[in-house]
Design a protein around this motif. Structure first.
Motif, PDB file in Angstrom:
ATOM      1  N   ASP A 160       0.843  -1.196   0.000  1.00 38.34           N
ATOM      2  CA  ASP A 160       0.000   0.000   0.000  1.00 38.34           C
ATOM      3  C   ASP A 160       0.883   1.253   0.000  1.00 38.34           C
ATOM      4  O   ASP A 160       1.353   1.707   1.047  1.00 38.34           O
ATOM      5  CB  ASP A 160      -0.901   0.007   1.226  1.00 38.34           C
ATOM      6  CG  ASP A 160      -1.830   1.222   1.246  1.00 38.34           C
ATOM      7  OD1 ASP A 160      -1.853   1.970   0.248  1.00 38.34           O
ATOM      8  OD2 ASP A 160      -2.525   1.405   2.259  1.00 38.34           O
ATOM      9  N   PRO A 161       1.113   1.831  -1.171  1.00 39.28           N
ATOM     10  CA  PRO A 161       1.963   3.031  -1.259  1.00 39.28           C
ATOM     11  C   PRO A 161       1.187   4.340  -1.172  1.00 39.28           C
ATOM     12  O   PRO A 161       1.721   5.411  -1.466  1.00 39.28           O
ATOM     13  CB  PRO A 161       2.593   2.874  -2.644  1.00 39.28           C
ATOM     14  CG  PRO A 161       1.497   2.250  -3.448  1.00 39.28           C
ATOM     15  CD  PRO A 161       0.714   1.358  -2.498  1.00 39.28           C
ATOM     16  N   SER A 162      -0.084   4.255  -0.763  1.00 43.07           N
ATOM     17  CA  SER A 162      -0.955   5.432  -0.851  1.00 43.07           C
ATOM     18  C   SER A 162      -0.498   6.594   0.030  1.00 43.07           C
ATOM     19  O   SER A 162      -0.867   7.740  -0.229  1.00 43.07           O
ATOM     20  CB  SER A 162      -2.391   5.054  -0.477  1.00 43.07           C
ATOM     21  OG  SER A 162      -2.447   4.543   0.854  1.00 43.07           O
ATOM     22  N   GLN A 164       2.477   7.702   0.307  1.00 42.72           N
ATOM     23  CA  GLN A 164       3.684   8.336  -0.226  1.00 42.72           C
ATOM     24  C   GLN A 164       3.524   8.594  -1.723  1.00 42.72           C
ATOM     25  O   GLN A 164       2.673   7.989  -2.376  1.00 42.72           O
ATOM     26  CB  GLN A 164       4.908   7.444   0.010  1.00 42.72           C
ATOM     27  CG  GLN A 164       5.173   7.121   1.476  1.00 42.72           C
ATOM     28  CD  GLN A 164       6.385   6.230   1.634  1.00 42.72           C
ATOM     29  OE1 GLN A 164       7.446   6.493   1.080  1.00 42.72           O
ATOM     30  NE2 GLN A 164       6.226   5.151   2.382  1.00 42.72           N
ATOM     31  N   GLU A 165       4.370   9.471  -2.246  1.00 39.85           N
ATOM     32  CA  GLU A 165       4.369   9.762  -3.679  1.00 39.85           C
ATOM     33  C   GLU A 165       5.309   8.783  -4.369  1.00 39.85           C
ATOM     34  O   GLU A 165       6.516   8.995  -4.454  1.00 39.85           O
ATOM     35  CB  GLU A 165       4.820  11.204  -3.924  1.00 39.85           C
ATOM     36  CG  GLU A 165       3.812  12.249  -3.499  1.00 39.85           C
ATOM     37  CD  GLU A 165       2.537  12.179  -4.329  1.00 39.85           C
ATOM     38  OE1 GLU A 165       2.633  11.808  -5.526  1.00 39.85           O
ATOM     39  OE2 GLU A 165       1.453  12.472  -3.792  1.00 39.85           O
ATOM     40  N   PRO A 167       4.926   7.132  -7.810  1.00 40.76           N
ATOM     41  CA  PRO A 167       4.127   6.944  -9.030  1.00 40.76           C
ATOM     42  C   PRO A 167       4.443   5.656  -9.777  1.00 40.76           C
ATOM     43  O   PRO A 167       3.535   5.032 -10.345  1.00 40.76           O
ATOM     44  CB  PRO A 167       4.462   8.176  -9.869  1.00 40.76           C
ATOM     45  CG  PRO A 167       5.779   8.655  -9.342  1.00 40.76           C
ATOM     46  CD  PRO A 167       5.766   8.337  -7.878  1.00 40.76           C
ATOM     47  N   SER A 170       2.987   2.707  -7.717  1.00 39.69           N
ATOM     48  CA  SER A 170       1.523   2.795  -7.760  1.00 39.69           C
ATOM     49  C   SER A 170       0.989   2.359  -9.122  1.00 39.69           C
ATOM     50  O   SER A 170      -0.011   1.633  -9.214  1.00 39.69           O
ATOM     51  CB  SER A 170       1.065   4.218  -7.448  1.00 39.69           C
ATOM     52  OG  SER A 170       1.454   4.589  -6.140  1.00 39.69           O
ATOM     53  N   LEU A 173       1.391  -1.460  -9.501  1.00 36.15           N
ATOM     54  CA  LEU A 173       0.386  -2.178  -8.715  1.00 36.15           C
ATOM     55  C   LEU A 173      -0.979  -2.108  -9.374  1.00 36.15           C
ATOM     56  O   LEU A 173      -1.736  -3.084  -9.364  1.00 36.15           O
ATOM     57  CB  LEU A 173       0.325  -1.601  -7.304  1.00 36.15           C
ATOM     58  CG  LEU A 173       1.526  -1.897  -6.398  1.00 36.15           C
ATOM     59  CD1 LEU A 173       1.452  -1.076  -5.120  1.00 36.15           C
ATOM     60  CD2 LEU A 173       1.589  -3.385  -6.060  1.00 36.15           C
ATOM     61  N   LYS A 174      -1.292  -0.970  -9.950  1.00 33.49           N
ATOM     62  CA  LYS A 174      -2.575  -0.816 -10.641  1.00 33.49           C
ATOM     63  C   LYS A 174      -2.664  -1.752 -11.838  1.00 33.49           C
ATOM     64  O   LYS A 174      -3.746  -2.304 -12.139  1.00 33.49           O
ATOM     65  CB  LYS A 174      -2.746   0.630 -11.088  1.00 33.49           C
ATOM     66  CG  LYS A 174      -4.078   0.914 -11.781  1.00 33.49           C
ATOM     67  CD  LYS A 174      -4.183   2.380 -12.182  1.00 33.49           C
ATOM     68  CE  LYS A 174      -5.508   2.648 -12.890  1.00 33.49           C
ATOM     69  NZ  LYS A 174      -5.629   4.077 -13.303  1.00 33.49           N
TER      70      LYS A 174
END
Length: 204
Positions: A160-162, A164-165, A167, A170, A173-174
């Protein structure tokens, strides 16, 4: 005839109850006292059937191995046989993830497990693996399968990198497949078996 005053114990029943206890409460919960309580008897009653906790652990190991496709080790070619075995190994530990620590940190004496290893050695020696390499090969498969089983048992959101920034992470993972752990297992298994195949070619 009336119902027996005491629960009827058997080795098979003790081992099944021990596996259920570990599944529900973790490996640390497996004590003779807690197992006896689960079975509705005094701890001393278990010793009429088993010698102690070590034998119970090996009984649990037998039950987990019984869920694996050990017959796959008799198949050919060896690469596919190992892959089928590894998938069944993963599935068994995925059903019982709490046994991973318990069974990975105790000496193996269970008849079912030793018989499985005998077949693994036979498979690898038929394939031409030197005798000083076969244990390393099947241990590599086992270690990967157990680790992957623990990954399957992980929370739905494992990374869960939410907060932190990040990109790149994220975005990756998406884009990752929904069945991330299983996709990772299949990718790693293919790479592992391919690497072993290349290694055997070098040895020969």
């Amino acid at each position: 005839m009336g119902r027996p005053r005491r629960p009827i114990l058997s080795r098979e029943g003790i081992f099944a109850a021990a596996l259920a206890l570990v599944d529900e409460d973790g490996s640390e919960a497996l004590t003779v006292t807690r197992l006896a309580r689960r079975l509705g008897v005094q701890a001393a009653s278990l010793y009429n059937h088993v010698s102690g906790r070590e034998e119970i652990v090996e009984g649990v190991r037998d039950l987990v191995v019984a869920e694996m496709d050990v017959d796959a080790l008799d198949g050919e070619p060896w690469q596919e046989a190992l892959a089928v075995w590894a998938r069944s190994y993963l599935a068994a530990f995925a059903r019982h993830p709490n046994t991973a620590k318990l069974l990975s940190t105790t000496t193996i004496r269970s008849p079912a497990t030793l018989a499985m290893y005998e077949r693994a050695v036979a498979l690898l020696e038929r394939a031409g693996w030197p005798s000083d390499q076969v244990v390393t090969v099947f241990t590599a498969i086992e270690s990967f399968a157990i680790g992957s089983a623990l990954d399957l048992a992980a929370p739905g959101v494992m990374i869960d990198p939410s907060s932190q920034e990040l990109p790149l992470l994220s975005g990756a993972l998406k884009d990752a497949p929904p069945a991330r752990a299983m996709a990772a297992f299949e990718l790693g298994l293919a790479a592992l078996v391919h690497g072993l195949d290349e290694r055997l070619r070098q040895l020969c």
